[in-house]
Design a protein around this motif. Structure first.
Motif, mmCIF file in Angstrom:
data_model
loop_
_atom_site.group_PDB
_atom_site.id
_atom_site.type_symbol
_atom_site.label_atom_id
_atom_site.label_comp_id
_atom_site.label_asym_id
_atom_site.label_seq_id
_atom_site.Cartn_x
_atom_site.Cartn_y
_atom_site.Cartn_z
ATOM 1 N N CYS A 45 -0.748 -1.278 2.067
ATOM 2 C CA CYS A 45 -0.961 -0.314 2.715
ATOM 3 C C CYS A 45 -0.547 0.958 2.866
ATOM 4 O O CYS A 45 0.728 0.725 3.498
ATOM 5 C CB CYS A 45 -2.298 -1.634 3.582
ATOM 6 N N TYR A 50 -2.033 -1.941 8.683
ATOM 7 C CA TYR A 50 -2.007 -2.663 9.036
ATOM 8 C C TYR A 50 -0.758 -2.883 9.942
ATOM 9 O O TYR A 50 0.307 -1.765 9.942
ATOM 10 C CB TYR A 50 -1.871 -3.979 8.413
ATOM 11 N N CYS A 64 -8.401 3.423 6.754
ATOM 12 C CA CYS A 64 -8.842 3.546 5.449
ATOM 13 C C CYS A 64 -8.895 4.185 4.262
ATOM 14 O O CYS A 64 -10.370 4.868 4.573
ATOM 15 C CB CYS A 64 -9.474 2.159 5.455
ATOM 16 N N VAL A 65 -8.278 3.846 3.318
ATOM 17 C CA VAL A 65 -8.450 5.050 2.241
ATOM 18 C C VAL A 65 -9.368 3.964 1.113
ATOM 19 O O VAL A 65 -9.212 4.904 -0.495
ATOM 20 C CB VAL A 65 -7.288 5.232 1.626
ATOM 21 N N CYS A 67 -8.776 1.419 -1.281
ATOM 22 C CA CYS A 67 -7.812 1.315 -1.970
ATOM 23 C C CYS A 67 -7.987 -0.187 -2.618
ATOM 24 O O CYS A 67 -7.826 -0.602 -3.983
ATOM 25 C CB CYS A 67 -6.981 1.738 -2.165
ATOM 26 N N GLY A 68 -8.317 -0.736 -1.629
ATOM 27 C CA GLY A 68 -9.103 -2.280 -2.236
ATOM 28 C C GLY A 68 -7.373 -3.285 -2.513
ATOM 29 O O GLY A 68 -7.527 -4.515 -2.638
ATOM 30 N N CYS A 70 -5.175 -4.776 -0.336
ATOM 31 C CA CYS A 70 -4.656 -5.258 0.649
ATOM 32 C C CYS A 70 -5.187 -6.695 -0.372
ATOM 33 O O CYS A 70 -5.089 -7.681 0.313
ATOM 34 C CB CYS A 70 -5.125 -4.877 1.810
ATOM 35 N N TRP A 81 -13.076 -7.885 3.352
ATOM 36 C CA TRP A 81 -13.539 -6.309 2.889
ATOM 37 C C TRP A 81 -14.870 -5.872 1.949
ATOM 38 O O TRP A 81 -15.137 -6.693 1.713
ATOM 39 C CB TRP A 81 -12.269 -6.152 1.827
HETATM 40 FE FE1 SF4 Z 1 -4.971 -0.423 3.487
HETATM 41 FE FE2 SF4 Z 1 -6.427 -1.982 2.360
HETATM 42 FE FE3 SF4 Z 1 -7.813 0.126 2.731
HETATM 43 FE FE4 SF4 Z 1 -5.779 0.057 0.855
HETATM 44 S S1 SF4 Z 1 -7.968 -1.535 1.451
HETATM 45 S S2 SF4 Z 1 -6.212 1.301 2.637
HETATM 46 S S3 SF4 Z 1 -4.675 -1.240 1.687
HETATM 47 S S4 SF4 Z 1 -6.663 -1.467 4.404
#
Ligand code: SF4
Ligand code: SF4
Length: 95
Positions: A45, A50, A64-65, A67-68, A70, A81
């Motif tokens: 991440c 986390y 959270c940005v 990005c997927g 995790c 998610w």
């Molecule tokens: Fe972090 Fe997951 Fe959000 Fe990406 S999608 S920023 S890895 S929590």
């Protein structure tokens, strides 16, 4: 530009309803035993969503940005998610 600096160019609108959650917290304990620390979700991440308090995973989902990473990295498919609801979550400040 460092990742931390790039994160400052983002804007967040907090969704009161978390868009990600841990399906089975007990699985994270087993994950910690098997993979050690940091666990895969923490490692990948970029936004420090986390963290591990020694007993369970703590989520700061507001950072959270989206990005997927995790979701892909969790070896147990233990992360539920979804994108934040329309108009909420992350947006590009200059985009
Ligand atoms: Fe972090 Fe997951 Fe959000 Fe990406 S999608 S920023 S890895 S929590
Ligand atoms: Fe839990 Fe998956 Fe993170 Fe392991 S990688 S701690 S199972 S969410």
């Amino acid at each position: 530009m460092r990742v931390e600096e790039k994160l400052y160019t983002l804007r967040y609108k907090r969704d009161e309803e978390p868009h990600l959650r841990i399906i089975n917290p007990q699985q994270c304990l087993e994950c910690e035993r098997e993979y050690g620390q940091p666990q895969p979700c923490i490692s990948v991440c970029p936004a420090n969503v986390y963290s591990w308090n020694g007993e369970k995973l703590i989520l700061s989902y507001e950072n959270c940005v989206e990005c997927g990473a995790c979701r892909i990295a969790c070896p147990f498919h233990n992360i539920s998610w979804n994108y934040p609801r329309y108009g909420l979550g992350m947006s590009l400040r200059y985009g």
